[in-house]
Write a protein that holds these residues in place. Sequence first.
Motif, mmCIF file in Angstrom:
data_model
loop_
_atom_site.group_PDB
_atom_site.id
_atom_site.type_symbol
_atom_site.label_atom_id
_atom_site.label_comp_id
_atom_site.label_asym_id
_atom_site.label_seq_id
_atom_site.Cartn_x
_atom_site.Cartn_y
_atom_site.Cartn_z
ATOM 1 N N LEU A 30 -0.483 -49.632 1.574
ATOM 2 C CA LEU A 30 1.150 -49.513 2.081
ATOM 3 C C LEU A 30 1.360 -51.421 2.181
ATOM 4 N N HIS A 31 0.414 -52.089 3.115
ATOM 5 C CA HIS A 31 0.902 -53.194 3.619
ATOM 6 C C HIS A 31 -0.045 -53.853 2.041
ATOM 7 N N GLU A 32 -0.763 -53.654 1.086
ATOM 8 C CA GLU A 32 -0.940 -53.935 -0.143
ATOM 9 C C GLU A 32 0.353 -54.474 -0.833
ATOM 10 N N LYS A 33 0.987 -53.146 -0.711
ATOM 11 C CA LYS A 33 2.188 -52.690 -1.498
ATOM 12 C C LYS A 33 3.085 -53.682 -1.680
ATOM 13 N N ASP A 34 3.001 -54.265 -0.146
ATOM 14 C CA ASP A 34 3.889 -55.175 0.618
ATOM 15 C C ASP A 34 4.083 -56.870 0.314
ATOM 16 N N LYS A 35 2.356 -57.083 0.265
ATOM 17 C CA LYS A 35 1.549 -58.114 0.333
ATOM 18 C C LYS A 35 2.127 -58.524 -1.593
ATOM 19 N N ARG A 36 2.452 -57.619 -2.142
ATOM 20 C CA ARG A 36 2.634 -57.974 -3.483
ATOM 21 C C ARG A 36 3.867 -57.916 -4.192
ATOM 22 N N GLU A 37 5.049 -57.732 -3.006
ATOM 23 C CA GLU A 37 5.943 -57.244 -3.157
ATOM 24 C C GLU A 37 6.734 -58.584 -2.875
ATOM 25 N N ALA A 38 6.249 -59.506 -1.969
ATOM 26 C CA ALA A 38 6.349 -60.641 -0.808
ATOM 27 C C ALA A 38 5.531 -61.470 -1.962
ATOM 28 N N LEU A 39 4.971 -61.438 -2.714
ATOM 29 C CA LEU A 39 4.409 -62.467 -3.653
ATOM 30 C C LEU A 39 5.059 -62.582 -4.697
#
Length: 160
Positions: A24-33
């Motif tokens: 989930l953190h990885e998905k959040d990181k992608r969204e933030a990028l």
Amino acid sequence: MNRKIKDYVDLLEQYQALCADLMLHEKDKREALLHSDLKKIEAVLQQQQAGVMKLKNFEQRRMALQAELGFADMTAEEMLRALETDDSEAAKQLRLIYKELKGTVVQIKELNRISIDFAKKNLKFIEMMSQPEDSAGTDGVYGAQGSKEARSGHSLEKMI
């Protein structure tokens, strides 16, 4: 199912839950990028760092428990084969957990690869955009001011 194997199964279930959180953190990181949200990127990276530290702790505990069970230095498949003869119920549970864990790890790796590729492309774009305007086309590439040859007086028109 004996107590040590039950403890091992419980640990792997917690391990799987932690990996799901990391996904989930990885998905959040992608969204933030994607949204160039630097504060969110920083927050997610801090969360990921904490998660990775927990993951290292879980891995140490997993290896210690696995050694206590007499399965030190065995792969998951080797351990499952050994358990199938002794405790088929434990083997069945572990097989499911390992399958979920493997799938989650594969997804984390893929999401991380995508995020890294996107971040690299963004950095390359930013570097390109931050180059001084007067350097455009100086490397022989056609730039906003025309080709290098045209600026230096070597155009076809001058030759005629």
